[in-house]
Design an enzyme around this catalytic site. Structure first.
Site, short mmCIF file in Angstrom:
data_model
loop_
_atom_site.label_atom_id
_atom_site.label_comp_id
_atom_site.label_asym_id
_atom_site.label_seq_id
_atom_site.Cartn_x
_atom_site.Cartn_y
_atom_site.Cartn_z
N GLU A 85 -5.57 7.63 -7.10
CA GLU A 85 -5.79 7.65 -8.88
C GLU A 85 -6.52 6.35 -9.38
O GLU A 85 -6.06 5.99 -10.67
CB GLU A 85 -4.36 6.96 -8.85
N CYS A 122 0.24 5.78 -5.68
CA CYS A 122 -0.21 5.09 -4.22
C CYS A 122 0.42 6.30 -3.37
O CYS A 122 0.08 5.86 -2.04
CB CYS A 122 0.72 4.37 -4.28
N HIS A 246 4.65 1.29 2.00
CA HIS A 246 3.44 0.87 1.06
C HIS A 246 3.30 -0.68 0.69
O HIS A 246 4.08 -1.23 0.84
CB HIS A 246 3.83 1.84 -0.23
#
Ligand code: COA
Length: 447
Positions: A85, A122, A246
């Site tokens: 990203e 993500c 995450h």
């Protein structure tokens, strides 16, 4: 032999070569209690990129290390997907730059490899692993392997609350049949909704609603748990050796882990014991207003986290996955894959035998989507994990002063021309070395 198994056959990690110490360097400059970072967020330091590092150099350096170690040549790779990203080009994918770097040091080329760049905050690293799995399982790989690379420079605007969670690093993963690390399960659960919690509308630094982003993370994880449950997966906490999430910062995982545990024990003996001990979970319908419900939920969650079964489960299943994150910050697309490396490395160091044990992997991307799937640890995993050199890399980082940190942040700002000398001396690695005639970034290998 696990002949049908497809999964991660090997991985290599590359950390940004600079370190910002949050307690000793960042907190005093912000006039903040260091415990906000070390205890509140669960972070001690950020890895940051030196001036000659970017998403391409870090990705190429991780891939170079991985392919050399596994003895894999370019013609054995059928696809290269870069998940990021932090892209600097809206057309040309970072994977073409990475392949160009690797072709400087390997015999042969990646001419017949399908290359792409995956974007969904993500979660796109996990989506790239999915693509690789599907490509192999669909019978399109012709015996070749997929190279998946997560790479990010997670900078925030100066003085944004997210600044303390910055990080930079890359993880290269080889996806193949009969993998040596983990095999992917087929069940998946998704939770997905159109959200504006974190985005970069044609800008380098993110626009973030931090509090909302945490709520959205938890809501999507809850939905993904329900979806995975509906798919027939066993979510009981005791059925998994590790549960990876995450990890934008370890404190976030502390909140998500409770959801996973609570969902998994529902309708089981452990769940009944929990009700006997701390009462039933509050339901929104039992309250007149949302604040009263949220207060009751917080109290319930606090009690749950103090139960011996939860504490033992958390120490065994969650805590080992957070070790690396504490010292590097948020690697965006790589963060959940760093949690896998961290959990397996800690398990190997503790002498746990995880072969044939299952893990749950919960990925998340703002914007927003969560995905949870199971993986089975493969025999030989500990030999693979022992080859990670991450602890040595972390120890070798250059420890920035606050003034040096400010200069590095400026040097990586796309809107500024701030020439700066590197803090480290490149050796045996790819470096960013300038600009080409069409505005492309150029790279060289330094022996
Ligand atoms: N000692 C111990 N803990 C402390 C503390 C101290 N001196 N000071 C604060 N804390 C705790 C707070 O209680 C809070 O914990 P809690 O959430 O369990 O209550 C935590 O530290 C963070 O403090 P807070 O004041 O909320 O931090 P912040 O407003 O500066 O920002 C984020 C936190 C996460 C919103 C910010 O880092 C951010 O925007 N990050 C980027 C977005 C992100 O990562 N989102 C996650 C989903 S992807």
């Amino acid at each position: 032999m696990h002949t049908d198994a497809v999964g991660i056959d090997g991985m290599a990690i590359w950390t940004g070569k600079l370190k910002l110490d949050l307690a000793d360097t960042y907190a005093p400059a912000q006039d903040t209690d260091p415990a906000k970072y070390t205890k509140g967020l669960g972070l001690y330091a950020s890895s940051l990129p030196d001036v000659h590092e970017d998403i391409v150099t870090m990705g190429a350096n991780a891939a170079h290390r991985l392919l050399r170690r596994k003895g894999v040549s370019p013609d054995e790779i059928g696809r290269i997907d870069v998940a990021t990203e932090s892209a600097f080009d809206r057309s040309k994918p970072a994977s073409t730059y990475v392949a160009g770097c690797l072709e400087q040091v390997f015999e042969g080329d990646f001419r017949h490899a399908n290359k792409g760049e995956r974007k969904f905050a993500c979660i796109s690293g996990t989506q790239s692993l999915d693509d690789a799995f599907n490509w192999i399982r669909a019978g399109r790989s012709r015996g070749r392997k997929a190279l998946v690379i997560t790479t990010d420079t997670a900078f925030y605007e100066r003085n944004d609350p997210g600044e303390a969670t910055q990080g930079a690093g890359a993880i290269a993963m080889l996806v193949d049949r009969n993998p040596d690390v983990v095999a992917f399960g087929t069940h998946q659960g998704h939770g997905s909704a159109d959200e504006t919690d974190f985005l970069k509308p044609n800008q380098q630094y993110p626009s973030v609603d931090g509090t909302r982003s945490m709520q959205v993370y938890l809501a999507r994880i809850q939905e993904a748990l329900e979806d995975l449950d509906a798919a027939g997966a066993d979510l009981h906490p005791d059925a998994h050796a590790l549960f990876l999430f995450h990890t934008p910062f370890p404190g976030m995982v502390g909140k998500a882990a409770v959801l996973g545990y609570n969902h998994g024990v529902r309708g089981t003996e452990v769940g009944s014991g929990l009700v006997d001990r701390i009462g039933p979970q509050p339901r929104p319908t039992a309250f007149d207003d949302e604040d009263a419900y949220l207060d009751a939920l917080k109290t319930y969650t606090g009690k749950l986290m103090e139960t011996p079964h939860y504490e033992e489960w958390y120490e065994r299943t969650i805590a080992p996955t957070l070790g690396l994150s504490r010292h590097v910050g948020n690697w965006y697309t790589g963060s959940v894959h760093l949690a896998r490396a961290s959990g397996l490395q800690a398990a190997a160091e503790a002498g746990r035998n995880l072969a044939d044990e299952r893990m749950l992997v919960a990925s998340y991307g703002s914007g927003a989507q969560a995905e949870i799937h199971a993986e089975t640890v493969q025999p030989g995993w500990d030999e693979e994990i022992s080859q990670l050199t991450i602890d040595e890399q972390l120890a070798a980082r250059y420890d920035l002063s606050f003034e040096e940190y400010e200069a590095i942040h400026d040097a990586h700002n796309h809107n500024r021309e701030t020439p700066l000398s590197p803090q480290t001396t490149p050796e045996g690695e790819f470096v960013f070395d300038g600009w080409g005639g069409m505005g492309e970034r150029t790279y060289a290998y330094v022996e």
